[in-house]
Design a protein around this motif. Structure first.
Motif, mmCIF file in Angstrom:
data_model
loop_
_atom_site.group_PDB
_atom_site.id
_atom_site.type_symbol
_atom_site.label_atom_id
_atom_site.label_comp_id
_atom_site.label_asym_id
_atom_site.label_seq_id
_atom_site.Cartn_x
_atom_site.Cartn_y
_atom_site.Cartn_z
ATOM 1 N N ILE A 49 -5.463 11.341 -2.429
ATOM 2 C CA ILE A 49 -4.771 11.241 -1.147
ATOM 3 C C ILE A 49 -4.067 9.891 -1.074
ATOM 4 O O ILE A 49 -2.922 9.792 -0.633
ATOM 5 C CB ILE A 49 -5.775 11.383 0.018
ATOM 6 C CG1 ILE A 49 -6.361 12.799 0.061
ATOM 7 C CG2 ILE A 49 -5.107 11.048 1.355
ATOM 8 C CD1 ILE A 49 -5.350 13.887 0.320
ATOM 9 N N GLY A 50 -4.747 8.862 -1.525
ATOM 10 C CA GLY A 50 -4.151 7.520 -1.493
ATOM 11 C C GLY A 50 -2.877 7.439 -2.314
ATOM 12 O O GLY A 50 -1.872 6.866 -1.878
ATOM 13 N N LYS A 51 -2.897 8.009 -3.513
ATOM 14 C CA LYS A 51 -1.707 7.961 -4.371
ATOM 15 C C LYS A 51 -0.562 8.778 -3.785
ATOM 16 O O LYS A 51 0.600 8.365 -3.825
ATOM 17 C CB LYS A 51 -2.043 8.464 -5.775
ATOM 18 C CG LYS A 51 -2.798 7.455 -6.622
ATOM 19 C CD LYS A 51 -3.013 7.995 -8.031
ATOM 20 C CE LYS A 51 -3.755 6.975 -8.891
ATOM 21 N NZ LYS A 51 -4.037 7.516 -10.242
ATOM 22 N N ILE A 52 -0.881 9.935 -3.230
ATOM 23 C CA ILE A 52 0.153 10.771 -2.624
ATOM 24 C C ILE A 52 0.790 10.028 -1.448
ATOM 25 O O ILE A 52 2.013 10.023 -1.283
ATOM 26 C CB ILE A 52 -0.433 12.115 -2.163
ATOM 27 C CG1 ILE A 52 -0.942 12.908 -3.364
ATOM 28 C CG2 ILE A 52 0.607 12.931 -1.404
ATOM 29 C CD1 ILE A 52 -1.741 14.138 -2.985
ATOM 30 N N LEU A 53 -0.048 9.386 -0.621
ATOM 31 C CA LEU A 53 0.468 8.629 0.514
ATOM 32 C C LEU A 53 1.320 7.459 0.037
ATOM 33 O O LEU A 53 2.399 7.196 0.591
ATOM 34 C CB LEU A 53 -0.689 8.129 1.376
ATOM 35 C CG LEU A 53 -0.293 7.272 2.587
ATOM 36 C CD1 LEU A 53 0.540 8.094 3.572
ATOM 37 C CD2 LEU A 53 -1.542 6.716 3.275
ATOM 38 N N ALA A 54 0.850 6.748 -0.986
ATOM 39 C CA ALA A 54 1.608 5.608 -1.508
ATOM 40 C C ALA A 54 2.970 6.046 -2.038
ATOM 41 O O ALA A 54 3.978 5.360 -1.835
ATOM 42 C CB ALA A 54 0.811 4.902 -2.603
ATOM 43 N N GLU A 55 2.997 7.198 -2.694
ATOM 44 C CA GLU A 55 4.273 7.716 -3.180
ATOM 45 C C GLU A 55 5.205 8.034 -2.014
ATOM 46 O O GLU A 55 6.402 7.755 -2.064
ATOM 47 C CB GLU A 55 4.039 8.966 -4.026
ATOM 48 C CG GLU A 55 3.400 8.680 -5.376
ATOM 49 C CD GLU A 55 2.996 9.949 -6.112
ATOM 50 O OE1 GLU A 55 3.299 11.061 -5.610
ATOM 51 O OE2 GLU A 55 2.371 9.831 -7.193
ATOM 52 N N ALA A 56 4.649 8.614 -0.958
ATOM 53 C CA ALA A 56 5.458 8.963 0.211
ATOM 54 C C ALA A 56 6.021 7.726 0.895
ATOM 55 O O ALA A 56 7.125 7.755 1.441
ATOM 56 C CB ALA A 56 4.628 9.785 1.195
ATOM 57 N N GLY A 192 -11.172 15.809 5.886
ATOM 58 C CA GLY A 192 -10.938 15.600 4.468
ATOM 59 C C GLY A 192 -11.115 16.840 3.620
ATOM 60 O O GLY A 192 -10.901 16.795 2.411
ATOM 61 N N ALA A 193 -11.495 17.973 4.249
ATOM 62 C CA ALA A 193 -11.634 19.221 3.502
ATOM 63 C C ALA A 193 -10.308 19.974 3.413
ATOM 64 O O ALA A 193 -10.199 20.965 2.709
ATOM 65 C CB ALA A 193 -12.687 20.107 4.152
ATOM 66 N N GLN A 194 -9.292 19.491 4.158
ATOM 67 C CA GLN A 194 -7.976 20.115 4.103
ATOM 68 C C GLN A 194 -7.308 19.836 2.759
ATOM 69 O O GLN A 194 -7.727 18.970 2.002
ATOM 70 C CB GLN A 194 -7.069 19.547 5.190
ATOM 71 C CG GLN A 194 -7.528 19.708 6.611
ATOM 72 C CD GLN A 194 -6.563 19.042 7.558
ATOM 73 O OE1 GLN A 194 -5.584 19.649 8.002
ATOM 74 N NE2 GLN A 194 -6.807 17.778 7.854
ATOM 75 N N LYS A 195 -6.217 20.553 2.506
ATOM 76 C CA LYS A 195 -5.401 20.226 1.353
ATOM 77 C C LYS A 195 -4.610 18.959 1.643
ATOM 78 O O LYS A 195 -4.539 18.499 2.777
ATOM 79 C CB LYS A 195 -4.496 21.404 1.009
ATOM 80 C CG LYS A 195 -5.303 22.617 0.537
ATOM 81 C CD LYS A 195 -4.426 23.691 -0.027
ATOM 82 C CE LYS A 195 -5.283 24.845 -0.552
ATOM 83 N NZ LYS A 195 -4.466 25.956 -1.051
ATOM 84 N N PRO A 198 -1.231 18.409 4.686
ATOM 85 C CA PRO A 198 -1.449 18.099 6.098
ATOM 86 C C PRO A 198 -2.148 16.766 6.314
ATOM 87 O O PRO A 198 -1.907 16.094 7.322
ATOM 88 C CB PRO A 198 -2.303 19.267 6.598
ATOM 89 C CG PRO A 198 -2.896 19.887 5.379
ATOM 90 C CD PRO A 198 -1.908 19.672 4.294
ATOM 91 N N ILE A 199 -3.017 16.369 5.401
ATOM 92 C CA ILE A 199 -3.695 15.073 5.534
ATOM 93 C C ILE A 199 -2.674 13.952 5.482
ATOM 94 O O ILE A 199 -2.646 13.051 6.334
ATOM 95 C CB ILE A 199 -4.756 14.879 4.436
ATOM 96 C CG1 ILE A 199 -5.907 15.867 4.605
ATOM 97 C CG2 ILE A 199 -5.286 13.442 4.455
ATOM 98 C CD1 ILE A 199 -6.953 15.795 3.505
ATOM 99 N N VAL A 200 -1.799 13.987 4.471
ATOM 100 C CA VAL A 200 -0.807 12.921 4.301
ATOM 101 C C VAL A 200 0.174 12.904 5.468
ATOM 102 O O VAL A 200 0.539 11.839 5.973
ATOM 103 C CB VAL A 200 -0.075 13.069 2.957
ATOM 104 C CG1 VAL A 200 1.100 12.103 2.852
ATOM 105 C CG2 VAL A 200 -1.051 12.825 1.798
ATOM 106 N N SER A 201 0.583 14.065 5.943
ATOM 107 C CA SER A 201 1.505 14.122 7.095
ATOM 108 C C SER A 201 0.865 13.507 8.335
ATOM 109 O O SER A 201 1.508 12.767 9.083
ATOM 110 C CB SER A 201 1.909 15.577 7.374
ATOM 111 O OG SER A 201 2.669 16.109 6.311
ATOM 112 N N ASN A 202 -0.420 13.804 8.528
ATOM 113 C CA ASN A 202 -1.157 13.259 9.666
ATOM 114 C C ASN A 202 -1.226 11.732 9.585
ATOM 115 O O ASN A 202 -1.028 11.022 10.582
ATOM 116 C CB ASN A 202 -2.571 13.861 9.680
ATOM 117 C CG ASN A 202 -3.267 13.701 11.025
ATOM 118 O OD1 ASN A 202 -2.748 13.084 11.944
ATOM 119 N ND2 ASN A 202 -4.453 14.264 11.105
#
Length: 210
Positions: A49-56, A192-195, A198-202
């Motif tokens: 999640i951290g890497k995906i957010l950092a990329e965004a 944190g059980a979501q994909k 939606p977590i990153v968008s939130n």
């Protein structure tokens, strides 16, 4: 692309004082939770999640586990929970790294357990102008909340693939250590059980709307 952390033209960290400052949002976003929550292991897909957010956000990603001394890792491999004497030098090292990003006006995403309030307070002092108790500052926390059953499953899968030094035997000690009041501390609480999407968008809505 405008830096999502600072207003255009700012040279120093925003003077947030007891408020957030005009147009300033998080410079350091800490993805927190117990081991297996998804900070550094996202089951679908197998990214963090951290890497995906950092990329965004077009910024660096840091994994707090990379800052553990070998003595801490060895204790955890052997099923021995860390104590505060083990954790505080580790957290202070991370705090100093985050401060460098803040002073350089560079956003950063950190994955870190940050289980106790005192640990989070240490990380908040990465903001040079942080005032104790004023949780509207340049370090923001996102808590990934996951059930014990899912945590155990994720940790077992990760251990079987030799992806981490933390054994599932230490899960209970982490859950027992966790102390969090999202409302009191201004922490974003997410499922944190979501994909990942939606977590990153939130999280993005949270940090850009701070």
């Amino acid at each position: 692309m405008m830096n999502p952390v600072y207003e255009a033209g700012e040279r120093d960290p925003p003077n947030n004082g007891n408020g957030c400052g005009q147009g300033a949002v998080a410079a350091a976003i800490v993805i927190m939770g117990v081991s297996g929550a998804g900070k550094t292991f996202d089951v679908q897909p197998c990214r963090t999640i951290g890497k995906i957010l950092a990329e965004a956000l077009c910024c660096d990603f840091l994994d707090a586990d990379d800052f553990h001394p070998e003595s801490n890792k060895e204790k955890m491999r052997n099923g021995i929970p860390l104590c505060d004497a083990d954790r505080m030098p580790w957290l202070e090292t991370i705090r100093n790294v985050l401060r460098g990003y803040i002073l350089d006006r560079k956003p950063v995403v950190l994955a870190c357990s940050a289980l106790r309030k005192m640990y989070r307070e240490t990380l908040r002092t990465a903001d040079p102008r942080y005032t104790s108790g004023a949780h509207c500052n340049l370090v923001k926390f996102v808590f990934l909340d996951v059930s014990a059953e899912i945590l155990a499953k994720r940790m077992s899968e990760r251990a079987a693939e030799r992806k981490h030094f933390m054994p599932v035997a230490l899960l209970r000690s982490q859950l027992d250590l966790l102390e969090i009041d999202p409302v009191e501390e201004g922490i974003l609480h997410v499922d944190g059980a979501q994909k990942s999407s939606p977590i990153v968008s939130n999280i993005q809505d949270f940090i850009l709307g701070s």
